[in-house]
Design a protein around this motif. Structure first.
Motif, mmCIF file in Angstrom:
data_model
loop_
_atom_site.group_PDB
_atom_site.id
_atom_site.type_symbol
_atom_site.label_atom_id
_atom_site.label_comp_id
_atom_site.label_asym_id
_atom_site.label_seq_id
_atom_site.Cartn_x
_atom_site.Cartn_y
_atom_site.Cartn_z
ATOM 1 N N GLN A 56 -15.352 32.453 -0.998
ATOM 2 C CA GLN A 56 -14.509 33.644 -1.125
ATOM 3 C C GLN A 56 -13.058 33.206 -0.926
ATOM 4 O O GLN A 56 -12.780 32.384 -0.041
ATOM 5 N N ASN A 57 -12.178 33.751 -1.752
ATOM 6 C CA ASN A 57 -10.768 33.392 -1.663
ATOM 7 C C ASN A 57 -9.990 34.562 -2.240
ATOM 8 O O ASN A 57 -9.931 34.748 -3.446
ATOM 9 N N SER A 58 -9.464 35.416 -1.372
ATOM 10 C CA SER A 58 -8.844 36.650 -1.855
ATOM 11 C C SER A 58 -7.650 36.984 -0.976
ATOM 12 O O SER A 58 -7.117 36.130 -0.268
ATOM 13 N N ASN A 59 -7.225 38.228 -1.052
ATOM 14 C CA ASN A 59 -6.055 38.664 -0.308
ATOM 15 C C ASN A 59 -6.269 40.131 0.054
ATOM 16 O O ASN A 59 -6.830 40.889 -0.744
ATOM 17 N N THR A 60 -5.796 40.525 1.228
ATOM 18 C CA THR A 60 -6.000 41.914 1.661
ATOM 19 C C THR A 60 -5.230 42.910 0.794
ATOM 20 O O THR A 60 -5.403 44.113 0.945
ATOM 21 N N LYS A 61 -4.390 42.424 -0.119
ATOM 22 C CA LYS A 61 -3.745 43.369 -1.049
ATOM 23 C C LYS A 61 -4.780 44.018 -1.973
ATOM 24 O O LYS A 61 -4.513 45.044 -2.589
#
Ligand code: ZN
Length: 286
Positions: free
Chosen positions: A214-219
């Motif tokens: 997993q590689n994401s952003n809280t945006k």
């Protein structure tokens, strides 16, 4: 500030991290502040201000102590399902109109370095989920979105370990599938909100045996933290130390093709910018 619960040989103690050292908050304040996180948060902003003044006190090397879950005894953990746009896209579902809620029982909490354990006769589909977790700092009821962040003490990482077969295939048992003992690693620290003015721009990752899954952003969060606090506190009182875990981004094992699940000996690392990194090893109990 980065607050921790740690064991240096005296059982769980509340600490403050400064320069790779941990300062015992109760000792450094000569007993003016308590030795456990929940009691500390119950005092409110005054405790945070007093702790801030202790950053030059004598500490001991962080490497000499065992870091535990920052909060061991919250009154509750409120979890939000399906709250990332990318997680909806990977499942081919429309974003929800209102938050999906469930709980992880507090008995499932473990800390950094502890083992995630399960019985393979009970579940064979154990999945990873990195999540930003909000720790409440003030009793909150009927809080408006505009005021919501005033009620937040800070942030930590929740690894929302999930037994997909129990959760989804054996009758929608979400709470059972997500509350097995050891299925709630929390940590490694509680970063106070003054160090994270915008919790909606944080990169977060989950690595299994060193490989980024997993590689994401809280945006990508669909329901932002102030909205969640308003939504929840309409009818539920949140207490200091309560944890809201905000949902996971895409890349969970269940939606890979073919699906992939955790197995005995795997090492899972969850990371969020500004909070840190936490690794837990998986053990199948025979
Ligand atoms: Zn989750």
């Amino acid at each position: 500030m980065k607050l921790v619960t740690y064991d240096g040989g005296q059982g769980p103690r509340l600490g403050l991290i400064a320069n790779d050292s941990v300062i015992d908050i109760a000792e450094a304040s000569n007993g003016a502040l308590p030795a456990d996180m929940r009691s500390f948060l119950e005092i409110g902003d005054a405790a945070l201000q007093q702790a801030q003044a202790l950053t030059n006190a004598q500490g001991r090397p962080l490497s000499e102590v065992r870091v535990m879950a920052p909060i061991l005894n919250p009154s509750k953990i409120v979890a939000i399902g399906l709250n990332y746009m990318d997680h909806c896209r990977e499942q081919g579902v429309q974003p929800p109109k209102r938050p999906t809620t469930f709980t992880k029982f507090t008995s499932s909490i473990i800390g950094p370095g502890d083992e995630i354990r399960w019985n393979p006769e009970l579940t064979q589909k154990v999945d990873w989920e990195v999540e930003l977790a909000v720790v409440i700092g003030k009793r909150a009821r009927n809080v408006s979105e505009a005021d919501a962040l005033d009620y937040v003490a800070g942030y930590t990482i929740c690894h929302d370990v999930s037994a997909r077969d129990l959760q989804l295939e054996k009758g929608d048992q979400w709470i059972v599938g997500k509350s097995l003992d050891t299925f709630c690693p929390l940590g490694p620290v509680l970063t106070t909100k003054d160090e994270m003015p915008d919790p909606h721009t944080l990169s977060l990752r989950c690595l299994v045996n060193g490989k980024a899954m997993q590689n994401s952003n809280t945006k990508e969060l669909i329901f932002k933290i102030p909205f969640l606090i308003e939504f929840l506190t309409r009818g539920i009182t949140l207490l200091p130390g309560d944890v809201i875990t905000t949902g996971t981004p895409d890349g969970v094992g269940n939606f890979l093709k073919p699906p992939l699940f955790l197995k005995d000996g795997d090492e899972v690392t969850v990371e969020i910018d500004g909070i840190g990194s936490m690794t837990n090893r998986c053990v199948e109990e025979r």
